[in-house]
Design a protein around this motif. Sequence first.
Motif, mmCIF file in Angstrom:
data_model
loop_
_atom_site.group_PDB
_atom_site.id
_atom_site.type_symbol
_atom_site.label_atom_id
_atom_site.label_comp_id
_atom_site.label_asym_id
_atom_site.label_seq_id
_atom_site.Cartn_x
_atom_site.Cartn_y
_atom_site.Cartn_z
ATOM 1 N N ILE A 93 0.833 -1.201 0.000
ATOM 2 C CA ILE A 93 0.000 0.000 0.000
ATOM 3 C C ILE A 93 0.870 1.255 0.000
ATOM 4 O O ILE A 93 0.630 2.182 -0.776
ATOM 5 C CB ILE A 93 -0.986 -0.021 1.191
ATOM 6 C CG1 ILE A 93 -2.059 -1.101 0.950
ATOM 7 C CG2 ILE A 93 -1.629 1.343 1.411
ATOM 8 C CD1 ILE A 93 -2.969 -1.370 2.124
ATOM 9 N N ALA A 94 1.886 1.278 0.838
ATOM 10 C CA ALA A 94 2.797 2.428 0.890
ATOM 11 C C ALA A 94 3.518 2.606 -0.451
ATOM 12 O O ALA A 94 3.692 3.734 -0.930
ATOM 13 C CB ALA A 94 3.800 2.264 2.019
ATOM 14 N N ASN A 95 3.914 1.500 -1.068
ATOM 15 C CA ASN A 95 4.620 1.566 -2.349
ATOM 16 C C ASN A 95 3.702 2.075 -3.466
ATOM 17 O O ASN A 95 4.106 2.910 -4.284
ATOM 18 C CB ASN A 95 5.182 0.192 -2.709
ATOM 19 C CG ASN A 95 6.262 -0.263 -1.759
ATOM 20 O OD1 ASN A 95 6.841 0.536 -1.025
ATOM 21 N ND2 ASN A 95 6.532 -1.553 -1.747
ATOM 22 N N LEU A 96 2.477 1.589 -3.504
ATOM 23 C CA LEU A 96 1.518 2.063 -4.504
ATOM 24 C C LEU A 96 1.237 3.556 -4.309
ATOM 25 O O LEU A 96 1.177 4.308 -5.275
ATOM 26 C CB LEU A 96 0.223 1.259 -4.430
ATOM 27 C CG LEU A 96 0.283 -0.132 -5.026
ATOM 28 C CD1 LEU A 96 -0.919 -0.966 -4.562
ATOM 29 C CD2 LEU A 96 0.336 -0.064 -6.540
ATOM 30 N N ALA A 97 1.068 3.951 -3.070
ATOM 31 C CA ALA A 97 0.806 5.364 -2.771
ATOM 32 C C ALA A 97 1.980 6.234 -3.223
ATOM 33 O O ALA A 97 1.783 7.298 -3.807
ATOM 34 C CB ALA A 97 0.532 5.548 -1.285
ATOM 35 N N ALA A 98 3.189 5.775 -2.972
ATOM 36 C CA ALA A 98 4.379 6.532 -3.387
ATOM 37 C C ALA A 98 4.455 6.633 -4.911
ATOM 38 O O ALA A 98 4.779 7.695 -5.454
ATOM 39 C CB ALA A 98 5.633 5.867 -2.843
ATOM 40 N N TYR A 99 4.120 5.563 -5.588
ATOM 41 C CA TYR A 99 4.151 5.543 -7.054
ATOM 42 C C TYR A 99 3.159 6.550 -7.641
ATOM 43 O O TYR A 99 3.522 7.383 -8.461
ATOM 44 C CB TYR A 99 3.858 4.133 -7.552
ATOM 45 C CG TYR A 99 3.650 4.055 -9.046
ATOM 46 C CD1 TYR A 99 4.671 4.359 -9.920
ATOM 47 C CD2 TYR A 99 2.436 3.651 -9.564
ATOM 48 C CE1 TYR A 99 4.493 4.282 -11.297
ATOM 49 C CE2 TYR A 99 2.231 3.573 -10.932
ATOM 50 C CZ TYR A 99 3.266 3.885 -11.799
ATOM 51 O OH TYR A 99 3.071 3.807 -13.153
ATOM 52 N N TYR A 100 1.926 6.473 -7.187
ATOM 53 C CA TYR A 100 0.910 7.378 -7.752
ATOM 54 C C TYR A 100 1.135 8.825 -7.320
ATOM 55 O O TYR A 100 0.877 9.743 -8.091
ATOM 56 C CB TYR A 100 -0.496 6.889 -7.388
ATOM 57 C CG TYR A 100 -0.916 5.740 -8.268
ATOM 58 C CD1 TYR A 100 -1.127 5.917 -9.627
ATOM 59 C CD2 TYR A 100 -1.057 4.459 -7.763
ATOM 60 C CE1 TYR A 100 -1.472 4.869 -10.444
ATOM 61 C CE2 TYR A 100 -1.417 3.391 -8.576
ATOM 62 C CZ TYR A 100 -1.613 3.600 -9.914
ATOM 63 O OH TYR A 100 -1.962 2.561 -10.733
ATOM 64 N N ALA A 101 1.618 9.048 -6.116
ATOM 65 C CA ALA A 101 1.878 10.405 -5.656
ATOM 66 C C ALA A 101 3.017 11.055 -6.472
ATOM 67 O O ALA A 101 3.004 12.262 -6.696
ATOM 68 C CB ALA A 101 2.236 10.418 -4.175
ATOM 69 N N ALA A 102 3.956 10.243 -6.932
ATOM 70 C CA ALA A 102 5.103 10.762 -7.693
ATOM 71 C C ALA A 102 4.759 11.085 -9.145
ATOM 72 O O ALA A 102 5.538 11.749 -9.817
ATOM 73 C CB ALA A 102 6.245 9.752 -7.644
ATOM 74 N N MET A 103 3.621 10.658 -9.603
ATOM 75 C CA MET A 103 3.244 10.895 -11.008
ATOM 76 C C MET A 103 2.939 12.356 -11.263
ATOM 77 O O MET A 103 2.408 13.055 -10.455
ATOM 78 C CB MET A 103 2.026 10.067 -11.393
ATOM 79 C CG MET A 103 2.299 8.595 -11.452
ATOM 80 S SD MET A 103 0.822 7.725 -11.989
ATOM 81 C CE MET A 103 1.550 6.666 -13.214
#
Length: 103
Positions: A93-103
């Motif tokens: 969940i943290a990794n997915l959140a970091a990925y989408y937030a960085a877009m």
Amino acid sequence: MKLTTLISIAALSAMPLVASAAGDAAAGKAKAAVCTSCHGANGKAMIPTYPNLAGQNAQYLVLAMKAYKNGERKGGQAAIMAGMAAPLSDADIANLAAYYAAM
């Protein structure tokens, strides 16, 4: 003097919590393949009833995914998202959140 010491200790104690909330965007990208069918390959959904995830606040995404996973979020696409979030670990969940937030 005692008050400033207590504040300093409290601030330093909270730092590991903040650091652990940060995810790995590269790992999130690898995990996001299943998300693209609804939320788009670039995090921008083609269907109006699905939210765009690109650029979203990471903390919001973490809280939303955990709420879906725990059955705390209702309505809309909650049933679908609950099933999608169920197998995700806190790190996922943290990794997915970091990925989408960085877009």
